[in-house]
Design an enzyme around this catalytic site. Structure first.
Site, PDB file in Angstrom:
ATOM      1  N   GLY A   7       0.981  -0.959  -0.083  1.00 26.37           N
ATOM      2  CA  GLY A   7       0.137  -0.233   0.023  1.00 26.37           C
ATOM      3  C   GLY A   7       0.857   1.493   0.350  1.00 26.37           C
ATOM      4  O   GLY A   7       0.685   2.055   0.130  1.00 26.37           O
TER       5      GLY A   7
ATOM      6  N   ALA B 247      -2.611  -4.409  15.037  1.00 24.82           N
ATOM      7  CA  ALA B 247      -3.302  -2.407  15.404  1.00 24.82           C
ATOM      8  C   ALA B 247      -3.973  -1.975  15.490  1.00 24.82           C
ATOM      9  O   ALA B 247      -3.918  -1.504  13.445  1.00 24.82           O
ATOM     10  CB  ALA B 247      -2.295  -2.559  16.663  1.00 24.82           C
ATOM     11  N   ALA B 248      -5.838  -1.744  15.038  1.00 26.62           N
ATOM     12  CA  ALA B 248      -6.291  -0.216  14.680  1.00 26.62           C
ATOM     13  C   ALA B 248      -5.738   0.725  14.289  1.00 26.62           C
ATOM     14  O   ALA B 248      -6.299   1.328  13.784  1.00 26.62           O
ATOM     15  CB  ALA B 248      -7.838  -0.704  14.327  1.00 26.62           C
ATOM     16  N   ASN B 249      -5.008   0.771  15.526  1.00 28.94           N
ATOM     17  CA  ASN B 249      -4.647   2.493  16.140  1.00 28.94           C
ATOM     18  C   ASN B 249      -3.366   2.290  16.318  1.00 28.94           C
ATOM     19  O   ASN B 249      -2.909   1.702  17.011  1.00 28.94           O
ATOM     20  CB  ASN B 249      -5.367   3.126  17.005  1.00 28.94           C
ATOM     21  N   MET B 250      -2.341   3.188  16.007  1.00 26.75           N
ATOM     22  CA  MET B 250      -0.708   2.616  16.470  1.00 26.75           C
ATOM     23  C   MET B 250      -0.353   4.161  17.254  1.00 26.75           C
ATOM     24  O   MET B 250       0.618   4.036  17.287  1.00 26.75           O
ATOM     25  CB  MET B 250       0.634   2.372  15.476  1.00 26.75           C
TER      26      MET B 250
ATOM     27  N   HIS C  51     -14.100  10.366  11.364  1.00 23.03           N
ATOM     28  CA  HIS C  51     -12.651  10.635   9.897  1.00 23.03           C
ATOM     29  C   HIS C  51     -13.164  11.167   9.256  1.00 23.03           C
ATOM     30  O   HIS C  51     -14.177  11.990   9.010  1.00 23.03           O
ATOM     31  CB  HIS C  51     -12.214   9.458  10.082  1.00 23.03           C
TER      32      HIS C  51
ATOM     33  N   LYS D 117     -12.557   8.527   4.638  1.00 20.33           N
ATOM     34  CA  LYS D 117     -12.173   7.056   5.236  1.00 20.33           C
ATOM     35  C   LYS D 117     -14.054   5.975   4.686  1.00 20.33           C
ATOM     36  O   LYS D 117     -14.724   5.918   4.523  1.00 20.33           O
ATOM     37  CB  LYS D 117     -12.719   7.027   7.046  1.00 20.33           C
TER      38      LYS D 117
ATOM     39  N   GLY E 283     -11.864   1.133  13.757  1.00 20.90           N
ATOM     40  CA  GLY E 283     -10.887  -0.126  14.275  1.00 20.90           C
ATOM     41  C   GLY E 283     -10.667   0.241  15.525  1.00 20.90           C
ATOM     42  O   GLY E 283     -11.268  -0.831  16.299  1.00 20.90           O
ATOM     43  N   THR E 284     -10.718   1.545  15.803  1.00 20.18           N
ATOM     44  CA  THR E 284     -10.301   1.878  16.788  1.00 20.18           C
ATOM     45  C   THR E 284     -11.438   2.111  18.075  1.00 20.18           C
ATOM     46  O   THR E 284     -11.834   1.566  19.024  1.00 20.18           O
ATOM     47  CB  THR E 284      -9.074   3.507  16.670  1.00 20.18           C
TER      48      THR E 284
HETATM   49  P1  NAD Z   1      -4.876   5.108   0.895  1.00 19.56           P
HETATM   50  O1  NAD Z   1      -6.285   4.147   0.296  1.00 19.56           O
HETATM   51  O2  NAD Z   1      -4.654   6.149   1.261  1.00 19.56           O
HETATM   52  O3  NAD Z   1      -4.346   3.756   0.292  1.00 19.56           O
HETATM   53  C1  NAD Z   1      -3.943   2.466   0.476  1.00 19.56           C
HETATM   54  C2  NAD Z   1      -3.582   1.867   0.018  1.00 19.56           C
HETATM   55  O4  NAD Z   1      -3.256   0.400  -0.299  1.00 19.56           O
HETATM   56  C3  NAD Z   1      -3.997   2.581  -2.176  1.00 19.56           C
HETATM   57  O5  NAD Z   1      -2.433   3.449  -2.414  1.00 19.56           O
HETATM   58  C4  NAD Z   1      -4.484   1.560  -2.537  1.00 19.56           C
HETATM   59  O6  NAD Z   1      -4.566   1.883  -3.830  1.00 19.56           O
HETATM   60  C5  NAD Z   1      -3.511   0.375  -1.589  1.00 19.56           C
HETATM   61  N1  NAD Z   1      -4.068  -0.851  -1.866  1.00 19.56           N
HETATM   62  C6  NAD Z   1      -5.112  -1.762  -1.725  1.00 19.56           C
HETATM   63  N2  NAD Z   1      -5.715  -2.603  -2.340  1.00 19.56           N
HETATM   64  C7  NAD Z   1      -3.998  -3.547  -2.551  1.00 19.56           C
HETATM   65  C8  NAD Z   1      -3.294  -4.975  -2.668  1.00 19.56           C
HETATM   66  N3  NAD Z   1      -4.154  -5.350  -3.025  1.00 19.56           N
HETATM   67  N4  NAD Z   1      -2.049  -5.163  -3.330  1.00 19.56           N
HETATM   68  C9  NAD Z   1      -1.403  -3.050  -3.114  1.00 19.56           C
HETATM   69  N5  NAD Z   1      -2.212  -1.934  -2.568  1.00 19.56           N
HETATM   70  C10 NAD Z   1      -3.003  -2.260  -1.947  1.00 19.56           C
HETATM   71  O7  NAD Z   1      -5.663   4.521   3.114  1.00 19.56           O
HETATM   72  P2  NAD Z   1      -4.851   5.003   4.253  1.00 19.56           P
HETATM   73  O8  NAD Z   1      -5.267   6.281   4.502  1.00 19.56           O
HETATM   74  O9  NAD Z   1      -3.511   4.770   3.687  1.00 19.56           O
HETATM   75  O10 NAD Z   1      -5.334   3.696   4.785  1.00 19.56           O
HETATM   76  C11 NAD Z   1      -4.823   2.390   4.655  1.00 19.56           C
HETATM   77  C12 NAD Z   1      -5.503   1.552   6.143  1.00 19.56           C
HETATM   78  O11 NAD Z   1      -5.355   1.519   7.260  1.00 19.56           O
HETATM   79  C13 NAD Z   1      -7.342   1.705   6.196  1.00 19.56           C
HETATM   80  O12 NAD Z   1      -7.626   0.814   6.452  1.00 19.56           O
HETATM   81  C14 NAD Z   1      -6.711   2.677   7.139  1.00 19.56           C
HETATM   82  O13 NAD Z   1      -8.420   2.517   8.346  1.00 19.56           O
HETATM   83  C15 NAD Z   1      -5.617   2.463   8.400  1.00 19.56           C
HETATM   84  N6  NAD Z   1      -4.776   3.161   9.035  1.00 19.56           N
HETATM   85  C16 NAD Z   1      -4.641   2.650  10.940  1.00 19.56           C
HETATM   86  C17 NAD Z   1      -3.973   3.513  10.773  1.00 19.56           C
HETATM   87  C18 NAD Z   1      -3.183   2.628  12.559  1.00 19.56           C
HETATM   88  O14 NAD Z   1      -2.884   3.028  13.381  1.00 19.56           O
HETATM   89  N7  NAD Z   1      -3.524   1.409  12.157  1.00 19.56           N
HETATM   90  C19 NAD Z   1      -3.746   4.689  11.287  1.00 19.56           C
HETATM   91  C20 NAD Z   1      -4.510   5.479   9.710  1.00 19.56           C
HETATM   92  C21 NAD Z   1      -4.290   4.542   8.829  1.00 19.56           C
END
Ligand code: NAD
Length: 268
Positions: A7, A122-125, A156, A160, A166-167
């Site tokens: 990603g 983790a849903a939120n890091m 959010h 989103k 998730g958090t």
């Molecule tokens: P985003 O849409 O900007 O980025 C997601 C990327 O994944 C895109 O570039 C998309 O093309 C790519 N992608 C989709 N399918 C794919 C595949 N099969 N192979 C490779 N790449 C693929 O989204 P974002 O804002 O970067 O968020 C991504 C995820 O992270 C979401 O689920 C969001 O909720 C989560 N998130 C988690 C935290 C955390 O702390 N855990 C914090 C922020 C966001």
């Protein structure tokens, strides 16, 4: 430590590229995104807003996992996880999952991979939210009985795709666990129309979407005559990115298992 990013062209992915490049002891092993992503073939350094690295955005998951010591996954839909989890297990690599909206198949895939390799999910890091999880579960919900109604409100940005966040669900899980009940049984995830009075012991969720809000979460304990509200507001994605890089480095030499940020941050 060679860190591969799934990603890599996304909002989190681009920030992760920059953060890994700036972290001593960490190196970009590669970055992949969807084969049809318009940034395919772009230099990963350029994507991160830094100097070119000679590494180009690709789409070959197998090659990425092979080149990495640990793979960090911030994608959606969470179907990507079903492809990556078996690969990291087969190749003996660490796995850090920040992607949210996971269902039963994803959790099963992570549990299976975690028998072979260290997996941090983790849903939120962010440090603040992980502290909030402890305050909500071990302190507030454990102290305030079911006569205090729990409502979880989150907001959010407009992009989103999953709700509640998730958090928010993780906050509900710790509150439910502290009360010795299952979140699935107690959760009220939406309300519309003649829904009747609030069920005793319910854990309610409200979801707001709009603008560029990085992530706000409030857990409300509403009793008779008083209300306790615990709030976390993220104003920059950098807090998640820092946590993800820390988790990736933490997997080095770690025994196989399914870990959370509380392990990485030493809260347990
Ligand atoms: P985003 O849409 O900007 O980025 C997601 C990327 O994944 C895109 O570039 C998309 O093309 C790519 N992608 C989709 N399918 C794919 C595949 N099969 N192979 C490779 N790449 C693929 O989204 P974002 O804002 O970067 O968020 C991504 C995820 O992270 C979401 O689920 C969001 O909720 C989560 N998130 C988690 C935290 C955390 O702390 N855990 C914090 C922020 C966001």
């Amino acid at each position: 430590m060679n860190i591969g990013i799934v990603g890599a062209a996304g909002r989190m992915g681009q920030m992760l590229l920059a953060a890994v490049m700036a972290t001593p002891g960490a190196r970009i092993a590669g970055g992949v995104d969807r084969a049809d992503h318009p940034d395919q073939g772009e230099d990963l350094g350029t994507l991160a807003g830094a100097a070119p690295t000679g590494l180009l955005l690709g789409s070959d998951l197998d090659a990425l996992v092979t080149a990495s010591d640990v793979v960090v996954d911030f994608t959606h839909p969470p179907a990507t996880l079903l492809l990556v989890a078996p690969l990291v297990a087969r190749h003996g690599k660490g796995y850090v999952v920040g992607t949210t909206g996971l269902g039963i198949p994803q959790h099963e895939a992570l549990a299976t991979a975690a028998q072979m390799v260290p997996v941090v999910q983790a849903a939120n890091m962010s440090i603040g939210v992980n502290l909030l999880l402890g305050l909500v579960g071990r302190q507030a919900a454990a102290t305030l009985g079911p006569e205090y109604d729990i409502e979880i409100v989150e907001m959010h940005h407009r992009h989103k795709v999953d709700a509640p966040s998730g958090t928010a669900l993780a906050l509900g899980e710790v509150a439910a666990a502290a009360r010795g009940v299952s979140l699935d049984a107690m959760a009220v995830r939406s309300r519309d129309g003649e829904v009747g009075a609030r069920p005793h012991g319910a854990i309610g969720f409200a979801t707001l979407r709009g603008g560029d809000v990085v992530g706000d979460h409030t857990v409300i304990f509403a009793g008779d005559g008083e209300r306790l509200e615990l709030t976390h507001k993220a104003s920059s994605r950098a807090v998640f990115v820092r946590g993800a890089v820390r988790a990736a480095l933490w997997t080095k030499g770690r025994a196989p298992g399914l870990y959370g940020m509380r392990h990485v941050l030493g809260f347990v």
